[in-house]
Design an enzyme around this catalytic site. Structure first.
Site, PDB file in Angstrom:
ATOM      1  N   LYS A  28       0.836  -1.215   0.000  1.00  0.00           N
ATOM      2  CA  LYS A  28       0.000   0.000   0.000  1.00  0.00           C
ATOM      3  C   LYS A  28       0.868   1.262   0.000  1.00  0.00           C
ATOM      4  O   LYS A  28       0.650   2.167  -0.792  1.00  0.00           O
ATOM      5  CB  LYS A  28      -0.927   0.016   1.231  1.00  0.00           C
ATOM      6  N   ARG A 103      -9.621   1.045   8.512  1.00  0.00           N
ATOM      7  CA  ARG A 103      -9.277  -0.336   8.857  1.00  0.00           C
ATOM      8  C   ARG A 103     -10.418  -1.026   9.590  1.00  0.00           C
ATOM      9  O   ARG A 103     -10.308  -2.212   9.919  1.00  0.00           O
ATOM     10  CB  ARG A 103      -8.039  -0.360   9.742  1.00  0.00           C
ATOM     11  N   ARG A 142      11.774  -5.414   4.505  1.00  0.00           N
ATOM     12  CA  ARG A 142      11.602  -4.031   4.049  1.00  0.00           C
ATOM     13  C   ARG A 142      12.225  -2.996   4.991  1.00  0.00           C
ATOM     14  O   ARG A 142      12.352  -3.212   6.190  1.00  0.00           O
ATOM     15  CB  ARG A 142      10.123  -3.728   3.817  1.00  0.00           C
ATOM     16  N   ARG A 176      11.146  -0.770  10.633  1.00  0.00           N
ATOM     17  CA  ARG A 176      10.110  -0.531  11.629  1.00  0.00           C
ATOM     18  C   ARG A 176      10.198  -1.561  12.748  1.00  0.00           C
ATOM     19  O   ARG A 176      10.409  -2.742  12.487  1.00  0.00           O
ATOM     20  CB  ARG A 176       8.732  -0.616  10.962  1.00  0.00           C
ATOM     21  N   ARG A 187      -0.751  -8.498  13.272  1.00  0.00           N
ATOM     22  CA  ARG A 187      -1.246  -7.504  12.312  1.00  0.00           C
ATOM     23  C   ARG A 187      -2.051  -8.187  11.205  1.00  0.00           C
ATOM     24  O   ARG A 187      -3.067  -7.659  10.749  1.00  0.00           O
ATOM     25  CB  ARG A 187      -0.073  -6.701  11.739  1.00  0.00           C
TER      26      ARG A 187
HETATM   27  P1  AMP Z   1       0.782   0.690   9.019  1.00  0.00           P
HETATM   28  O1  AMP Z   1       1.929   1.642   8.913  1.00  0.00           O
HETATM   29  O2  AMP Z   1      -0.371   1.092   8.163  1.00  0.00           O
HETATM   30  O3  AMP Z   1       1.200  -0.749   8.824  1.00  0.00           O
HETATM   31  O4  AMP Z   1       0.255   0.800  10.526  1.00  0.00           O
HETATM   32  C1  AMP Z   1       1.080   0.465  11.628  1.00  0.00           C
HETATM   33  C2  AMP Z   1       0.231   0.291  12.863  1.00  0.00           C
HETATM   34  O5  AMP Z   1      -0.439   1.533  13.155  1.00  0.00           O
HETATM   35  C3  AMP Z   1      -0.868  -0.734  12.747  1.00  0.00           C
HETATM   36  O6  AMP Z   1      -0.405  -2.043  13.033  1.00  0.00           O
HETATM   37  C4  AMP Z   1      -1.867  -0.226  13.787  1.00  0.00           C
HETATM   38  O7  AMP Z   1      -1.435  -0.542  15.102  1.00  0.00           O
HETATM   39  C5  AMP Z   1      -1.755   1.277  13.643  1.00  0.00           C
HETATM   40  N1  AMP Z   1      -2.716   1.808  12.642  1.00  0.00           N
HETATM   41  C6  AMP Z   1      -2.441   2.404  11.448  1.00  0.00           C
HETATM   42  N2  AMP Z   1      -3.547   2.788  10.805  1.00  0.00           N
HETATM   43  C7  AMP Z   1      -4.577   2.423  11.609  1.00  0.00           C
HETATM   44  C8  AMP Z   1      -5.990   2.524  11.502  1.00  0.00           C
HETATM   45  N3  AMP Z   1      -6.582   3.063  10.423  1.00  0.00           N
HETATM   46  N4  AMP Z   1      -6.726   2.041  12.536  1.00  0.00           N
HETATM   47  C9  AMP Z   1      -6.174   1.496  13.630  1.00  0.00           C
HETATM   48  N5  AMP Z   1      -4.837   1.352  13.787  1.00  0.00           N
HETATM   49  C10 AMP Z   1      -4.046   1.816  12.789  1.00  0.00           C
END
Ligand code: AMP
Length: 234
Positions: A28, A103, A142, A176, A187
């Site tokens: 994404k 989400r 990554r 990360r 996740r």
């Molecule tokens: P990402 O960078 O999109 O993989 O997000 C990393 C982490 O941030 C996720 O595993 C969640 O803990 C939190 N997170 C990101 N976006 C959301 C969302 N829309 N709703 C809830 N938690 C989120």
């Protein structure tokens, strides 16, 4: 031929609103960055916004930190507030690509309401479809440039000079902390339980575009661009 950075490539009158759906590691962020460059849209990653809040040490950041480390989802209340705030910045008037939001169904409904306030709606929800097994490999390899955010991968996208960003020349690559096997499993579970139902949500609204995201970054980018062009022509 180089692509000019202009929204004129997107044949729509209102600023486009695109959503990228898909499990962690589906690409994404990578695809959102490519669309951002190609169409001059703004990438809105709630993951990035939350990581910034954690780094700042804000109240929302403190609450989000623990949850993010465990691989669960941060509360709808916090994430919706953060997104609402970011959407009020003037640069988002060019059109946005939402990466990692919504989400949950509550977030999807909140987004519909937020957009309706300014007479907007979603042009397309692009679902990047991948196998869970491949995701673990993608995530494990990554990393990103800590300066400009360009993404790299140990197998799929190495910088020309090891450790040096092709885009900005910085030598500050970052991995990360939540990209570890245990958190990735959580996740993925959160994705299947709470986020995957959104595929039906957008399908029922006629906004869903399914994309096979098991190919190379460039192959997927071509298909995604085609889907965006088609969706914004409607
Ligand atoms: P990402 O960078 O999109 O993989 O997000 C990393 C982490 O941030 C996720 O595993 C969640 O803990 C939190 N997170 C990101 N976006 C959301 C969302 N829309 N709703 C809830 N938690 C989120």
């Amino acid at each position: 031929m180089t692509e000019s950075k202009t929204t004129a490539n997107v044949a729509t009158l209102a600023p486009p609103v695109l959503i990228l759906l898909g499990p962690p590691g589906a690409g994404k962020g990578t695809q959102a960055r490519m669309l951002e460059k190609r169409y001059g849209l703004v990438q809105l990653s709630t993951g990035d916004l939350l990581r910034a809040a954690v780094a700042e040490g804000s109240e929302a950041g403190k609450a989000a930190d623990k949850v993010m480390k465990s691989g669960g989802l941060v509360s709808d209340e916090i994430v919706i507030a953060i997104l609402r705030d970011r959407l009020s910045d003037p640069d988002t008037a060019k059109g946005v690509i939402l990466d990692g939001f919504p989400r949950t169904t509550v977030q999807a409904e909140a987004l519909d309401e937020l957009l309706a306030e300014s007479g907007q709606k979603i042009d397309a929800a692009i679902s990047l479809e991948v196998d869970d097994e491949a995701m673990v490999h993608r995530i494990a390899g990554r990393y990103t440039c800590g300066e400009c955010g360009e993404g790299y991968h140990d197998s799929f996208k190495k910088p020309k000079v090891d450790g040096v960003c092709d885009v900005c020349g910085a030598s500050n690559m970052k991995r990360r902390s939540d990209d570890n096997a245990e958190t990735v499993a959580e996740r993925l579970a959160a994705y299947h339980k709470q986020t995957a139902p959104l595929i039906t949500y957008y399908e029922q609204r006629g906004a869903l575009q399914r994309i096979d995201a098991m190919g190379s970054i460039d192959e997927i980018a071509t298909t995604v661009s085609r889907a965006v062009a088609e969706a914004t022509r409607k």
